[in-house]
Scaffold this motif. Sequence first.
Motif, PDB file in Angstrom:
ATOM      1  N   THR A 287      -3.612  11.952   5.645  1.00  0.00           N
ATOM      2  CA  THR A 287      -2.708  10.807   5.594  1.00  0.00           C
ATOM      3  C   THR A 287      -3.000   9.819   6.722  1.00  0.00           C
ATOM      4  O   THR A 287      -2.989   8.598   6.506  1.00  0.00           O
TER       5      THR A 287
ATOM      6  N   HIS B 288      -6.055   7.777   5.596  1.00  0.00           N
ATOM      7  CA  HIS B 288      -5.996   6.946   4.393  1.00  0.00           C
ATOM      8  C   HIS B 288      -4.725   6.122   4.214  1.00  0.00           C
ATOM      9  O   HIS B 288      -4.707   5.189   3.392  1.00  0.00           O
TER      10      HIS B 288
ATOM     11  N   GLY C 216       1.141   5.727  -0.948  1.00  0.00           N
ATOM     12  CA  GLY C 216       0.524   7.016  -1.199  1.00  0.00           C
ATOM     13  C   GLY C 216       1.517   7.886  -1.940  1.00  0.00           C
ATOM     14  O   GLY C 216       2.715   7.578  -1.988  1.00  0.00           O
TER      15      GLY C 216
ATOM     16  N   ASP D 210       0.836  -1.199   0.000  1.00  0.00           N
ATOM     17  CA  ASP D 210       0.000   0.000   0.000  1.00  0.00           C
ATOM     18  C   ASP D 210       0.871   1.250   0.000  1.00  0.00           C
ATOM     19  O   ASP D 210       1.774   1.403   0.836  1.00  0.00           O
TER      20      ASP D 210
ATOM     21  N   GLN E 114      -3.341   4.297  -2.007  1.00  0.00           N
ATOM     22  CA  GLN E 114      -4.374   4.562  -1.017  1.00  0.00           C
ATOM     23  C   GLN E 114      -4.745   6.035  -0.939  1.00  0.00           C
ATOM     24  O   GLN E 114      -5.813   6.396  -0.455  1.00  0.00           O
ATOM     25  N   MET E 115      -3.868   6.914  -1.411  1.00  0.00           N
ATOM     26  CA  MET E 115      -4.135   8.351  -1.416  1.00  0.00           C
ATOM     27  C   MET E 115      -3.106   9.048  -2.297  1.00  0.00           C
ATOM     28  O   MET E 115      -2.019   8.518  -2.549  1.00  0.00           O
TER      29      MET E 115
ATOM     30  N   THR F 155     -13.415  10.286  -2.946  1.00  0.00           N
ATOM     31  CA  THR F 155     -13.138  10.964  -1.687  1.00  0.00           C
ATOM     32  C   THR F 155     -12.037  11.993  -1.906  1.00  0.00           C
ATOM     33  O   THR F 155     -10.972  11.672  -2.463  1.00  0.00           O
TER      34      THR F 155
ATOM     35  N   PRO G 154      -8.103   6.828  -6.222  1.00  0.00           N
ATOM     36  CA  PRO G 154      -7.842   6.882  -4.777  1.00  0.00           C
ATOM     37  C   PRO G 154      -8.205   8.237  -4.180  1.00  0.00           C
ATOM     38  O   PRO G 154      -8.282   9.242  -4.900  1.00  0.00           O
ATOM     39  N   PRO G 155      -8.441   8.293  -2.875  1.00  0.00           N
ATOM     40  CA  PRO G 155      -8.685   9.567  -2.190  1.00  0.00           C
ATOM     41  C   PRO G 155      -7.603  10.580  -2.541  1.00  0.00           C
ATOM     42  O   PRO G 155      -6.412  10.246  -2.605  1.00  0.00           O
TER      43      PRO G 155
END
Length: 288
Positions: A283, A286, A144, A142, A169-170, A254, A223-224
């Motif tokens: 952060t 997410h 970001g 995962d 994930q973000m 999101t 992703p967000p």
Amino acid sequence: MKTIKTTLVLIFIAFGIFSCSDDNALIIDPQDEISLEFRQELNVSYGNDNDQVFDIYLPANRTINTKVMILVHGGGWTSGDKSDMDDFKDIMIQDLPNIAIVNINYRLADTDNQPYPMQIDDITTIVNVLKANQNDYVISNDIGFLGTSAGAHLSMLWSYAFDTNNNVQMVASVVGPTNFTDPAYTENENPILQEIIDTFGIDVSTAYLEELSPYHQVTSTSPPTILFYGGQDPLIPISQGVDMETKLSEFGVTHQFTLYPNAGHGWIGVELLDTWTKLKAFTEVHLE
């Protein structure tokens, strides 16, 4: 608090002037996880070019569930360095100590090498290197992204169009270009803005501009996303942020959007403190 604010002010500099293994495959003794110490590796090579290096910072007591934030510097796709993101890296290590951080360089564009898809390919390679070394680093798949300016564009584009395994994930954009078909770019009379378009080729089709525009790559599964823009930015028209926020809303993604009306291509003081407060909270939700 004074130390934190001082660090935040320094982040201003970082704005810039101008793909899957299975977590379950990892077998690690819980006692080994507890004993892991903070670890960093600088200038890890992921290609033959001198610019194809990254720094990685692995938190103490990390586990196979430890997520990774990838930092992507700005510089108009033709300049900049991962050191421009060091202030973000430093405050993240301080305030988000459970996240691994990867601060990357990528090949810079020039007259013989356009940024797209070269720089997107570099990000793909980095993500694959992290997965290949997952056992050694003790991290999850995962990830970001936090990018500034051109780095924010690359972060959004990779997250929306090239994350084939849905690992992102973000994604956070600080003054990132989003839509190269925006009339604010295509019909501009500003030589600075035109130079940005020309970086991707003098004669480019609408289809090509859409392909490299995060705005045109958003889907309902994106992703967000958290966005920050300045109302007086000479390089990134307000429409780049406003229209992106609208597009994310249309797809039900999101997101958060902040426009600082009096800020340019970067900011300091109260606005910068607000940026970090919102980015940290986003952060924590997410990526942690």
